[in-house]
Design a protein around this motif. Structure first.
Motif, PDB file in Angstrom:
ATOM      1  N   ASN A 131       1.140  -1.271  -0.107  1.00  0.00           N
ATOM      2  CA  ASN A 131       0.034  -0.228   0.089  1.00  0.00           C
ATOM      3  C   ASN A 131       0.836   1.231  -0.076  1.00  0.00           C
ATOM      4  N   LYS A 132       0.368   2.766  -0.298  1.00  0.00           N
ATOM      5  CA  LYS A 132       1.012   3.345  -0.232  1.00  0.00           C
ATOM      6  C   LYS A 132       1.802   3.905   0.820  1.00  0.00           C
ATOM      7  N   GLU A 133       0.563   4.052   1.628  1.00  0.00           N
ATOM      8  CA  GLU A 133       1.215   4.300   3.008  1.00  0.00           C
ATOM      9  C   GLU A 133       2.205   4.449   4.008  1.00  0.00           C
ATOM     10  N   ASN A 134       2.971   2.794   3.213  1.00  0.00           N
ATOM     11  CA  ASN A 134       3.836   1.893   3.493  1.00  0.00           C
ATOM     12  C   ASN A 134       5.026   1.831   2.272  1.00  0.00           C
ATOM     13  N   SER A 135       4.590   2.559   1.566  1.00  0.00           N
ATOM     14  CA  SER A 135       5.824   2.287   0.436  1.00  0.00           C
ATOM     15  C   SER A 135       6.791   2.397   0.419  1.00  0.00           C
ATOM     16  N   TYR A 136       7.040   4.131   1.187  1.00  0.00           N
ATOM     17  CA  TYR A 136       8.808   4.526   1.433  1.00  0.00           C
ATOM     18  C   TYR A 136       9.606   3.205   2.704  1.00  0.00           C
ATOM     19  N   ALA A 137       8.528   3.304   3.429  1.00  0.00           N
ATOM     20  CA  ALA A 137       9.633   2.462   4.146  1.00  0.00           C
ATOM     21  C   ALA A 137       9.792   0.998   3.694  1.00  0.00           C
ATOM     22  N   LEU A 138       8.746   0.663   3.058  1.00  0.00           N
ATOM     23  CA  LEU A 138       9.326  -0.679   2.504  1.00  0.00           C
ATOM     24  C   LEU A 138      10.517  -0.470   1.464  1.00  0.00           C
ATOM     25  N   LEU A 139      10.250   0.234   1.475  1.00  0.00           N
ATOM     26  CA  LEU A 139      11.618   0.420  -0.325  1.00  0.00           C
ATOM     27  C   LEU A 139      12.748   0.697   0.656  1.00  0.00           C
ATOM     28  N   GLU A 140      13.155   1.766   2.001  1.00  0.00           N
ATOM     29  CA  GLU A 140      14.564   1.863   2.782  1.00  0.00           C
ATOM     30  C   GLU A 140      14.985   0.461   3.831  1.00  0.00           C
ATOM     31  N   TYR A 141      13.473  -0.090   3.766  1.00  0.00           N
ATOM     32  CA  TYR A 141      14.163  -1.131   4.271  1.00  0.00           C
ATOM     33  C   TYR A 141      14.738  -2.207   3.551  1.00  0.00           C
ATOM     34  N   LEU A 142      14.595  -2.029   2.119  1.00  0.00           N
ATOM     35  CA  LEU A 142      14.531  -3.146   1.231  1.00  0.00           C
ATOM     36  C   LEU A 142      16.342  -2.838   0.853  1.00  0.00           C
ATOM     37  N   LYS A 143      16.602  -1.479   0.593  1.00  0.00           N
ATOM     38  CA  LYS A 143      17.944  -0.918   0.478  1.00  0.00           C
ATOM     39  C   LYS A 143      18.832  -0.811   1.892  1.00  0.00           C
ATOM     40  N   THR A 144      18.086  -0.342   3.174  1.00  0.00           N
ATOM     41  CA  THR A 144      19.409  -0.130   3.929  1.00  0.00           C
ATOM     42  C   THR A 144      19.714  -2.070   5.181  1.00  0.00           C
ATOM     43  N   ASP A 145      18.640  -2.622   4.971  1.00  0.00           N
ATOM     44  CA  ASP A 145      18.923  -3.284   6.098  1.00  0.00           C
ATOM     45  C   ASP A 145      18.262  -4.560   4.910  1.00  0.00           C
ATOM     46  N   LEU A 146      18.557  -4.786   3.736  1.00  0.00           N
ATOM     47  CA  LEU A 146      18.396  -6.100   2.713  1.00  0.00           C
ATOM     48  C   LEU A 146      19.268  -5.451   1.355  1.00  0.00           C
ATOM     49  N   ALA A 147      19.881  -4.915   1.204  1.00  0.00           N
ATOM     50  CA  ALA A 147      21.260  -4.587   0.543  1.00  0.00           C
ATOM     51  C   ALA A 147      20.498  -4.637  -0.680  1.00  0.00           C
ATOM     52  N   TYR A 148      19.157  -4.303  -1.230  1.00  0.00           N
ATOM     53  CA  TYR A 148      19.127  -3.740  -2.503  1.00  0.00           C
ATOM     54  C   TYR A 148      19.122  -2.819  -3.037  1.00  0.00           C
ATOM     55  N   SER A 149      20.090  -1.838  -3.006  1.00  0.00           N
ATOM     56  CA  SER A 149      21.211  -0.653  -3.357  1.00  0.00           C
ATOM     57  C   SER A 149      20.661  -0.242  -4.756  1.00  0.00           C
ATOM     58  N   PHE A 150      21.015  -1.447  -5.746  1.00  0.00           N
ATOM     59  CA  PHE A 150      20.526  -0.586  -7.105  1.00  0.00           C
ATOM     60  C   PHE A 150      19.296  -0.634  -7.480  1.00  0.00           C
ATOM     61  N   LEU A 151      18.701   0.738  -7.885  1.00  0.00           N
ATOM     62  CA  LEU A 151      17.841   1.034  -8.356  1.00  0.00           C
ATOM     63  C   LEU A 151      17.915   0.510  -9.541  1.00  0.00           C
ATOM     64  N   SER A 168      18.005 -11.952  -5.556  1.00  0.00           N
ATOM     65  CA  SER A 168      18.999 -10.765  -6.555  1.00  0.00           C
ATOM     66  C   SER A 168      17.850  -9.331  -7.160  1.00  0.00           C
ATOM     67  N   ARG A 169      16.610 -10.052  -7.719  1.00  0.00           N
ATOM     68  CA  ARG A 169      15.622  -8.863  -7.916  1.00  0.00           C
ATOM     69  C   ARG A 169      14.693  -9.241  -7.614  1.00  0.00           C
ATOM     70  N   ILE A 170      13.865  -7.557  -7.155  1.00  0.00           N
ATOM     71  CA  ILE A 170      13.009  -7.934  -6.177  1.00  0.00           C
ATOM     72  C   ILE A 170      12.065  -7.052  -7.010  1.00  0.00           C
ATOM     73  N   ARG A 171      10.647  -6.411  -7.489  1.00  0.00           N
ATOM     74  CA  ARG A 171       9.760  -6.234  -7.986  1.00  0.00           C
ATOM     75  C   ARG A 171       8.406  -5.485  -7.469  1.00  0.00           C
ATOM     76  N   VAL A 172       8.647  -3.984  -6.402  1.00  0.00           N
ATOM     77  CA  VAL A 172       7.906  -4.042  -6.410  1.00  0.00           C
ATOM     78  C   VAL A 172       6.637  -2.249  -6.708  1.00  0.00           C
ATOM     79  N   LYS A 173       5.304  -2.849  -6.454  1.00  0.00           N
ATOM     80  CA  LYS A 173       4.117  -2.520  -6.829  1.00  0.00           C
ATOM     81  C   LYS A 173       3.381  -1.707  -6.152  1.00  0.00           C
ATOM     82  N   VAL A 174       3.530  -0.048  -6.071  1.00  0.00           N
ATOM     83  CA  VAL A 174       2.073   0.303  -5.681  1.00  0.00           C
ATOM     84  C   VAL A 174       1.230   1.389  -6.277  1.00  0.00           C
ATOM     85  N   PRO A 175      -0.193   0.664  -5.801  1.00  0.00           N
ATOM     86  CA  PRO A 175      -2.017   0.960  -6.111  1.00  0.00           C
ATOM     87  C   PRO A 175      -1.444   2.420  -6.137  1.00  0.00           C
TER      88      PRO A 175
END
Length: 181
Positions: free
Chosen positions: A42-62, A99-106
């Motif tokens: 959901n849109k309300e949690n999208s930024y927090a989820l993306l931040e978690y993916l980058k900082t904690d799970l090392a998805y460093s490449f957009l 290695s890949r994740i796709r995050v979709k936000v309605p």
């Protein structure tokens, strides 16, 4: 042939298990894709989820940010409370098994705003501007949300399904001498 399949809990990749543990209420759907997973959040949690993916799970490449206009797909509209657009983030990690994740936000047509991720990935600047230009989705907190592919005075958003296939006369009246300033 679709590249997506439903994921059972015992077969889930570790990244999906971690996302479900931390963002259980925010995740609307999840599927396994080739070399990765796709989640709808959901849109309300999208930024927090993306931040978690980058900082904690090392998805460093957009890899990419784009959107999809689902206005002609009744099944997709019904599935996500008639949200016309789906903003899609493609992320990559050099670590881990998935290695890949796709995050979709309605995103609903009545509220075309979503948080900017330029604070997380500097490369998001151009990608968010392109999505804004082509679909009209605004990114809150973007440092310079302006058109990037069409002239500043261009009306409309060319990748929306309701935009005419042959345009609105732009080819005939386009001033090729004018620069985007």
């Amino acid at each position: 042939m679709s590249e997506e399949k439903e994921v059972s809990e015992e077969e889930q990749p570790l990244v999906l298990q971690k996302l479900q543990d931390k963002f259980a209420d925010a995740l609307l759907a999840s599927t396994e894709i080739r070399q990765g997973v796709a989640v709808v959040v959901n849109k309300e949690n999208s930024y927090a989820l993306l931040e978690y993916l980058k900082t904690d799970l090392a998805y460093s490449f957009l890899v990419d940010i784009t959107a999809v206009d689902n206005s002609k797909l009744e099944s997709e509209l019904m599935q996500y409370d008639y949200a016309r657009f789906m903003v899609v983030y493609h992320l990559y990690t050099y670590e881990g098994e998935t290695s890949r994740i796709r995050v979709k936000v309605p995103v609903h047509e009545k509220d075309l705003k979503i948080p900017s991720v330029t604070q997380l990935w500097k490369g998001a600047n151009w990608l968010e501007r392109e999505t804004y230009d082509m679909f009209g989705i605004e990114f809150d907190g973007h440092p310079d949300l302006s058109r990037i592919l069409t002239p500043d005075d261009f009306e409309g958003h060319p990748l929306r399904k309701d935009y005419p296939l042959r345009g609105r006369g732009e080819r005939e009246s386009f001033n090729f001498e004018k620069q985007n300033v």
